[in-house]
Design a protein around this motif. Structure first.
Motif, mmCIF file in Angstrom:
data_model
loop_
_atom_site.group_PDB
_atom_site.id
_atom_site.type_symbol
_atom_site.label_atom_id
_atom_site.label_comp_id
_atom_site.label_asym_id
_atom_site.label_seq_id
_atom_site.Cartn_x
_atom_site.Cartn_y
_atom_site.Cartn_z
ATOM 1 N N LYS A 235 44.395 63.893 43.290
ATOM 2 C CA LYS A 235 44.976 62.147 42.859
ATOM 3 C C LYS A 235 45.300 61.687 44.180
ATOM 4 O O LYS A 235 46.202 62.476 44.335
ATOM 5 C CB LYS A 235 44.769 62.567 42.113
ATOM 6 N N VAL A 236 45.278 60.667 44.531
ATOM 7 C CA VAL A 236 46.236 60.227 45.108
ATOM 8 C C VAL A 236 46.792 58.458 45.146
ATOM 9 O O VAL A 236 45.351 58.393 43.892
ATOM 10 C CB VAL A 236 45.855 60.051 46.441
ATOM 11 N N SER A 237 48.113 58.259 45.345
ATOM 12 C CA SER A 237 47.459 56.813 44.467
ATOM 13 C C SER A 237 46.977 56.348 45.772
ATOM 14 O O SER A 237 47.148 56.134 47.349
ATOM 15 C CB SER A 237 49.080 57.196 44.284
ATOM 16 N N HIS A 238 46.745 54.847 45.280
ATOM 17 C CA HIS A 238 46.321 53.761 45.982
ATOM 18 C C HIS A 238 46.959 51.733 46.530
ATOM 19 O O HIS A 238 46.975 52.165 44.809
ATOM 20 C CB HIS A 238 44.399 53.351 46.220
ATOM 21 N N SER A 239 47.389 51.982 47.420
ATOM 22 C CA SER A 239 47.824 50.603 46.818
ATOM 23 C C SER A 239 47.256 49.296 46.563
ATOM 24 O O SER A 239 48.243 48.694 45.458
ATOM 25 C CB SER A 239 48.932 49.906 48.157
ATOM 26 N N ASP A 240 46.053 49.501 46.603
ATOM 27 C CA ASP A 240 45.234 48.578 45.426
ATOM 28 C C ASP A 240 46.007 48.472 44.238
ATOM 29 O O ASP A 240 45.865 46.895 43.141
ATOM 30 C CB ASP A 240 44.048 48.895 46.047
ATOM 31 N N ASP A 241 45.773 50.062 43.568
ATOM 32 C CA ASP A 241 45.651 49.806 42.266
ATOM 33 C C ASP A 241 47.443 49.817 41.697
ATOM 34 O O ASP A 241 47.667 49.373 40.702
ATOM 35 C CB ASP A 241 45.610 52.041 41.594
ATOM 36 N N ILE A 242 48.373 49.628 42.442
ATOM 37 C CA ILE A 242 49.294 49.188 42.207
ATOM 38 C C ILE A 242 49.437 47.623 41.853
ATOM 39 O O ILE A 242 50.525 47.020 41.465
ATOM 40 C CB ILE A 242 50.912 49.922 43.233
ATOM 41 N N GLU A 243 49.080 47.123 43.562
ATOM 42 C CA GLU A 243 49.291 45.886 43.278
ATOM 43 C C GLU A 243 48.549 45.336 42.028
ATOM 44 O O GLU A 243 48.548 44.367 41.610
ATOM 45 C CB GLU A 243 48.260 45.395 44.381
ATOM 46 N N GLY A 244 47.552 46.214 41.336
ATOM 47 C CA GLY A 244 46.185 45.693 40.084
ATOM 48 C C GLY A 244 47.838 45.644 38.481
ATOM 49 O O GLY A 244 47.675 45.452 38.072
ATOM 50 N N LEU A 245 47.855 47.171 39.063
ATOM 51 C CA LEU A 245 49.375 47.027 37.907
ATOM 52 C C LEU A 245 50.221 46.070 37.925
ATOM 53 O O LEU A 245 50.301 45.388 36.628
ATOM 54 C CB LEU A 245 49.898 48.562 38.223
ATOM 55 N N ILE A 246 50.350 45.620 39.063
ATOM 56 C CA ILE A 246 51.521 44.350 38.767
ATOM 57 C C ILE A 246 50.650 43.054 38.664
ATOM 58 O O ILE A 246 51.425 42.317 37.435
ATOM 59 C CB ILE A 246 52.192 43.857 39.744
ATOM 60 N N GLU A 247 49.615 42.627 38.671
ATOM 61 C CA GLU A 247 49.239 41.685 38.387
ATOM 62 C C GLU A 247 48.940 41.691 36.786
ATOM 63 O O GLU A 247 48.886 40.424 35.846
ATOM 64 C CB GLU A 247 47.823 41.527 39.328
ATOM 65 N N SER A 248 48.793 42.971 35.857
ATOM 66 C CA SER A 248 47.968 43.388 34.625
ATOM 67 C C SER A 248 49.460 42.744 33.998
ATOM 68 O O SER A 248 49.367 42.421 33.100
ATOM 69 C CB SER A 248 48.066 44.561 34.600
ATOM 70 N N ALA A 249 50.285 43.142 34.607
ATOM 71 C CA ALA A 249 51.768 43.023 33.975
ATOM 72 C C ALA A 249 52.287 41.984 33.816
ATOM 73 O O ALA A 249 53.112 40.687 32.759
ATOM 74 C CB ALA A 249 52.826 43.628 34.771
ATOM 75 N N GLN A 250 51.533 40.587 34.711
ATOM 76 C CA GLN A 250 52.294 39.651 34.554
ATOM 77 C C GLN A 250 50.962 38.679 33.859
ATOM 78 O O GLN A 250 51.525 36.928 33.373
ATOM 79 C CB GLN A 250 52.023 39.419 35.748
ATOM 80 N N LYS A 251 50.398 39.115 33.603
ATOM 81 C CA LYS A 251 49.339 38.220 32.534
ATOM 82 C C LYS A 251 49.612 38.199 30.624
ATOM 83 O O LYS A 251 50.633 38.532 30.614
ATOM 84 C CB LYS A 251 47.778 39.236 31.529
#
Length: 249
Positions: free
Chosen positions: A233-249
């Motif tokens: 398993k590895v983190s990906h910057s796109d997934d972190i960006e997606g998490l942040i975008e989801s938080a703003q909804k």
């Protein structure tokens, strides 16, 4: 601009760099996230700090999986690891000591606080297995830590929301309460709306492949459940960006 602080739980230097690129505000550096996060290598910390010297990196100090009541040898190792990580640039140490009955071990915690010194001290989710979270909270506050990581004594933050909010009320500004455990793109917006801490801790990973073991799939190098040796398993910057975008909804 996001209106909250996001700490990403990382299992490697690779994860840490991806989290920073994706917009994390702080990282918690570990190894072996499969077992809840163990002490990272100094090498992983140094690689991150060489690239991002001013980025806040909290380092886990946990010598093994399976509880939080350690032998004397394990305790000595933890103190040495904490000192080494601080010497190599850690901005904070994440730890947790419990007694055999599950209550907070204040004596050992205070010894660790001496090593941490002016860096940030974080008491991790060991609080989630204590028999009385209100007493544990007061014990941890008396130690002098800056922050407590918790899922509210439940498997995930949404399930433990009521206890987390109660912790915030009891703490009354004496310590930061950091919700962490099971926060995902699907629930982070809910967490923000229902748990008003202003900061959240999440681990988000995708599967990566290493085909160097494919020629002999019968071999296993550890683990009773025999996981496939050609994936990790590895983190990906796109997934972190997606998490942040989801938080703003």
């Amino acid at each position: 601009m996001k209106d909250f602080l996001l700490e990403i739980c990382c299992g490697s230097a690779e994860d840490g760099l991806a989290a920073i690129k994706g917009g994390a505000d702080r990282i918690e550096l570990n190894s072996d996230l499969f077992h809840g996060g163990l002490t990272p290598t100094v090498g992983a910390l140094r690689v991150i700090k060489k690239k991002y010297p001013s980025f806040p990196v909290m380092c886990m100090v946990r010598p093994r999986e399976g509880g939080f009541c350690y032998t004397e040898t394990e305790f000595e190792v933890m103190k040495e690891d904490a000192a080494s990580l601080i010497e190599n640039g850690a901005d904070g140490i994440v730890f947790g000591f419990l007694k055999p009955d599950g209550t907070v071990d204040k004596e050992r915690s205070l010894e660790m606080m001496q090593i941490i010194g002016s860096r940030e001290a974080v008491f991790h989710r060991a609080i989630d297995v204590t028999p009385d979270y209100k007493k544990a909270l007061e014990d941890i506050i008396s130690i002098g830590v800056k922050r407590i990581l918790t899922s509210g004594q439940m498997p995930t933050v949404p399930e433990g929301a009521d206890v987390i909010n109660d912790m915030v009320k009891i703490a009354d500004g004496r310590v930061e309460i950091l919700p962490g455990g099971g926060i995902t793109p699907g629930n982070i917006s809910w967490c923000k709306k229902n748990i008003h801490t202003g900061m959240y801790h999440a681990a988000i990973h995708r599967i990566a492949f290493d085909k160097s073991c494919d020629s002999n799939p019968a071999i296993y190098f550890g683990g009773a459940i025999y996981p496939a040796e050609n994936i990790y398993k590895v983190s990906h910057s796109d997934d972190i960006e997606g998490l942040i975008e989801s938080a703003q909804k």
